[in-house]
Design an enzyme around this catalytic site. Structure first.
Site, PDB file in Angstrom:
ATOM      1  NE  ARG A 224      -4.302  -1.356   0.102  1.00 31.33           N
ATOM      2  CZ  ARG A 224      -4.510  -2.364  -0.750  1.00 31.33           C
ATOM      3  NH1 ARG A 224      -3.609  -2.662  -1.673  1.00 31.33           N
ATOM      4  NH2 ARG A 224      -5.624  -3.080  -0.689  1.00 31.33           N
ATOM      5  CG  HIS A 272      -3.781  -0.597  -6.838  1.00 27.44           C
ATOM      6  ND1 HIS A 272      -4.181  -0.038  -5.658  1.00 27.44           N
ATOM      7  CD2 HIS A 272      -3.831  -1.934  -6.633  1.00 27.44           C
ATOM      8  CE1 HIS A 272      -4.466  -0.989  -4.778  1.00 27.44           C
ATOM      9  NE2 HIS A 272      -4.250  -2.166  -5.361  1.00 27.44           N
TER      10      HIS A 272
HETATM   11  P1  NDP Z   1      -1.464 -11.396   4.698  1.00 21.46           P
HETATM   12  O1  NDP Z   1      -2.371 -10.911   5.770  1.00 21.46           O
HETATM   13  O2  NDP Z   1      -1.548 -12.818   4.275  1.00 21.46           O
HETATM   14  O3  NDP Z   1       0.053 -11.119   5.131  1.00 21.46           O
HETATM   15  C1  NDP Z   1       0.468  -9.967   5.747  1.00 21.46           C
HETATM   16  C2  NDP Z   1       1.917 -10.124   6.196  1.00 21.46           C
HETATM   17  O4  NDP Z   1       2.360  -8.880   6.742  1.00 21.46           O
HETATM   18  C3  NDP Z   1       2.090 -11.174   7.295  1.00 21.46           C
HETATM   19  O5  NDP Z   1       3.272 -11.915   7.087  1.00 21.46           O
HETATM   20  C4  NDP Z   1       2.233 -10.333   8.562  1.00 21.46           C
HETATM   21  O6  NDP Z   1       3.010 -10.919   9.584  1.00 21.46           O
HETATM   22  C5  NDP Z   1       2.948  -9.115   7.998  1.00 21.46           C
HETATM   23  N1  NDP Z   1       2.768  -7.960   8.874  1.00 21.46           N
HETATM   24  C6  NDP Z   1       1.622  -7.301   9.186  1.00 21.46           C
HETATM   25  N2  NDP Z   1       1.866  -6.307  10.050  1.00 21.46           N
HETATM   26  C7  NDP Z   1       3.195  -6.339  10.301  1.00 21.46           C
HETATM   27  C8  NDP Z   1       4.050  -5.571  11.112  1.00 21.46           C
HETATM   28  N3  NDP Z   1       3.609  -4.571  11.878  1.00 21.46           N
HETATM   29  N4  NDP Z   1       5.364  -5.878  11.133  1.00 21.46           N
HETATM   30  C9  NDP Z   1       5.840  -6.899  10.382  1.00 21.46           C
HETATM   31  N5  NDP Z   1       5.078  -7.675   9.581  1.00 21.46           N
HETATM   32  C10 NDP Z   1       3.764  -7.387   9.548  1.00 21.46           C
HETATM   33  O7  NDP Z   1      -1.681 -10.417   3.466  1.00 21.46           O
HETATM   34  P2  NDP Z   1      -1.458 -10.742   1.915  1.00 21.46           P
HETATM   35  O8  NDP Z   1      -0.115 -11.320   1.744  1.00 21.46           O
HETATM   36  O9  NDP Z   1      -2.614 -11.484   1.353  1.00 21.46           O
HETATM   37  O10 NDP Z   1      -1.540  -9.261   1.285  1.00 21.46           O
HETATM   38  C11 NDP Z   1      -0.626  -8.261   1.671  1.00 21.46           C
HETATM   39  C12 NDP Z   1      -1.057  -6.905   1.117  1.00 21.46           C
HETATM   40  O11 NDP Z   1      -0.835  -6.827  -0.277  1.00 21.46           O
HETATM   41  C13 NDP Z   1      -2.544  -6.571   1.244  1.00 21.46           C
HETATM   42  O12 NDP Z   1      -2.874  -6.166   2.558  1.00 21.46           O
HETATM   43  C14 NDP Z   1      -2.691  -5.440   0.252  1.00 21.46           C
HETATM   44  O13 NDP Z   1      -2.401  -4.200   0.864  1.00 21.46           O
HETATM   45  C15 NDP Z   1      -1.612  -5.745  -0.786  1.00 21.46           C
HETATM   46  N6  NDP Z   1      -2.188  -6.125  -2.084  1.00 21.46           N
HETATM   47  C16 NDP Z   1      -1.861  -5.372  -3.192  1.00 21.46           C
HETATM   48  C17 NDP Z   1      -2.339  -5.703  -4.437  1.00 21.46           C
HETATM   49  C18 NDP Z   1      -1.931  -4.925  -5.641  1.00 21.46           C
HETATM   50  O14 NDP Z   1      -2.462  -5.165  -6.745  1.00 21.46           O
HETATM   51  N7  NDP Z   1      -0.988  -4.022  -5.528  1.00 21.46           N
HETATM   52  C19 NDP Z   1      -3.225  -6.864  -4.633  1.00 21.46           C
HETATM   53  C20 NDP Z   1      -3.497  -7.591  -3.416  1.00 21.46           C
HETATM   54  C21 NDP Z   1      -2.991  -7.218  -2.201  1.00 21.46           C
HETATM   55  P3  NDP Z   1       2.533 -12.270  10.333  1.00 21.46           P
HETATM   56  O15 NDP Z   1       2.564 -13.351   9.262  1.00 21.46           O
HETATM   57  O16 NDP Z   1       3.546 -12.479  11.364  1.00 21.46           O
HETATM   58  O17 NDP Z   1       1.151 -12.004  10.826  1.00 21.46           O
HETATM   59  C1  OXD Z   2      -6.286  -5.964  -2.993  1.00 19.77           C
HETATM   60  C2  OXD Z   2      -5.867  -5.045  -4.044  1.00 19.77           C
HETATM   61  O1  OXD Z   2      -6.036  -5.690  -1.814  1.00 19.77           O
HETATM   62  O2  OXD Z   2      -6.233  -5.258  -5.224  1.00 19.77           O
HETATM   63  O3  OXD Z   2      -6.879  -7.016  -3.309  1.00 19.77           O
HETATM   64  O4  OXD Z   2      -5.139  -4.087  -3.758  1.00 19.77           O
END
Ligand code: NDP
Ligand code: OXD
Length: 309
Positions: A224, A272
């Site tokens: 993000r 995006h």
């Molecule tokens: P998940 O919830 O599966 O994974 C999130 C990861 O971030 C976990 O490993 C978590 O740690 C880690 N995390 C969260 N907070 C912290 C912190 N404070 N410090 C360190 N690590 C942290 O999410 P996804 O992998 O499914 O998606 C990630 C993001 O990708 C989405 O939230 C979205 O913003 C973005 N996205 C972007 C898209 C695009 O087209 N650009 C499309 C889809 C998603 P832990 O495992 O230890 O909980």
């Molecule tokens: C999502 C995205 O979070 O598209 O799925 O950004």
């Protein structure tokens, strides 16, 4: 069961077709033609109108039509106690890893430098190096970061990840928590950012953390836009601390026409589109969760509103 659909970015007919193919008696209603609001059991929404979700007195599950839940959680009028689930779409995961692999390989094979040399009609030979000598660091080792880390490992990069809790992924060094952040950045030549936006990750990449990377590090952010302090990244690009940034997500989208990123020669922008949710591959888990809801079983991919992801 009745499901209401709202998204200004997705084709409601395509979603309806895939959902009903799997659950023929599902009553899919497309916003704003919803009939009696009391009938609605489930909302499938992306960037809904704030306050809308409290209009359905019998709502039992909210499905976020995407992976990131930062937008939905900003609605101060979310109905209390209604579980929120998010989509974990196998195709979205693959597409995201493809985007990350593409970008990391472009950095590794020096495509940004070759593009610049071409604009200046310069023959700039840069000898390719062994990927085993390039250290990639993936911030966020969840569904998307975990898959990207595995795919990068298969390409022989030295891969590490940073998350809140420790992880065990074959061949991927795990760093976690506040104490793990600086050592993780210190060993990272290419930083891949796949963190969710939460109060703890907002502004995480600022002057201090960008300086903790080795000089000339490259960055890709598909998490993000709020994870990065834009002014600090631009300063780091200008003084050579960061050699290049590939950015798919921004604080304000669409990125305003006067934003300095547009004209920065060391920035690559994608709008995006790193990855999208497909109805064909995401519908099965929505139906699975509807059946779980109906049978009183545990829901999959439930969001923890307190953690913010
Ligand atoms: P998940 O919830 O599966 O994974 C999130 C990861 O971030 C976990 O490993 C978590 O740690 C880690 N995390 C969260 N907070 C912290 C912190 N404070 N410090 C360190 N690590 C942290 O999410 P996804 O992998 O499914 O998606 C990630 C993001 O990708 C989405 O939230 C979205 O913003 C973005 N996205 C972007 C898209 C695009 O087209 N650009 C499309 C889809 C998603 P832990 O495992 O230890 O909980
Ligand atoms: C999502 C995205 O979070 O598209 O799925 O950004």
């Amino acid at each position: 069961m009745a499901l209401m659909f709202f998204s200004e970015y997705d084709d409601p007919r395509e979603w309806k077709e895939h959902l009903v193919a799997l659950m023929p008696d599902l009553d899919v209603r497309i916003w704003p033609d919803l009939g009696r609001l009391e009938d609605i059991d489930c909302a499938l929404v992306w960037k809904h109108k704030p306050g809308d979700l409290k209009r359905y007195p019998n709502l039992k599950m909210i499905v976020n039509l995407g992976a990131g839940v930062d937008y939905i959680l900003t609605d101060p009028d979310l109905p209390r106690g209604v579980p929120i689930v998010r989509l974990v779409d196998p195709y979205l995961t693959k597409q995201m890893s493809d985007y990350i692999v593409l970008t990391v390989l472009a950095y590794h094979r020096r495509f940004p430098e070759f593009a610049r040399a071409q604009r200046e009609r310069r023959w700039q030979y840069i000898h390719p190096v062994d990927p085993a000598r390039t250290r990639v660091g993936v911030m966020g080792l969840g569904v998307l970061g975990g898959d990207a880390a595995r795919r990068l490992r298969e390409l022989d990069f030295q891969v590490a990840g940073w998350s809140r809790t420790p992880k065990a992924i074959d061949g991927v060094a795990s760093f976690h928590g506040a104490d793990g952040l600086m050592p993780f950045l210190d060993r990272t030549d290419i930083l891949v950012c796949l963190l969710p936006r939460t109060r703890d990750t907002d502004d995480l990449l600022d002057a201090r953390t960008l300086r903790a990377l080795p000089q000339g590090a490259r960055v890709v952010n598909a998490g993000r836009g709020h994870l990065i302090v834009d002014g600090d990244l631009i300063a780091a690009l200008d003084d050579g601390q960061i050699a290049h940034a590939t950015l798919d997500v921004f604080r304000t989208e669409p990125l305003p026409a006067d934003h300095p990123y547009w004209r920065h020669e060391r920035v690559t922008i994608t709008p995006h589109c790193a990855s999208v949710t497909l109805p064909r591959t995401a519908a099965p888990q929505i139906i699975d969760n509807l059946r779980r809801l109906r049978d009183g079983r545990k829901l999959l991919n439930r969001v923890d509103p307190a953690a913010g992801y």
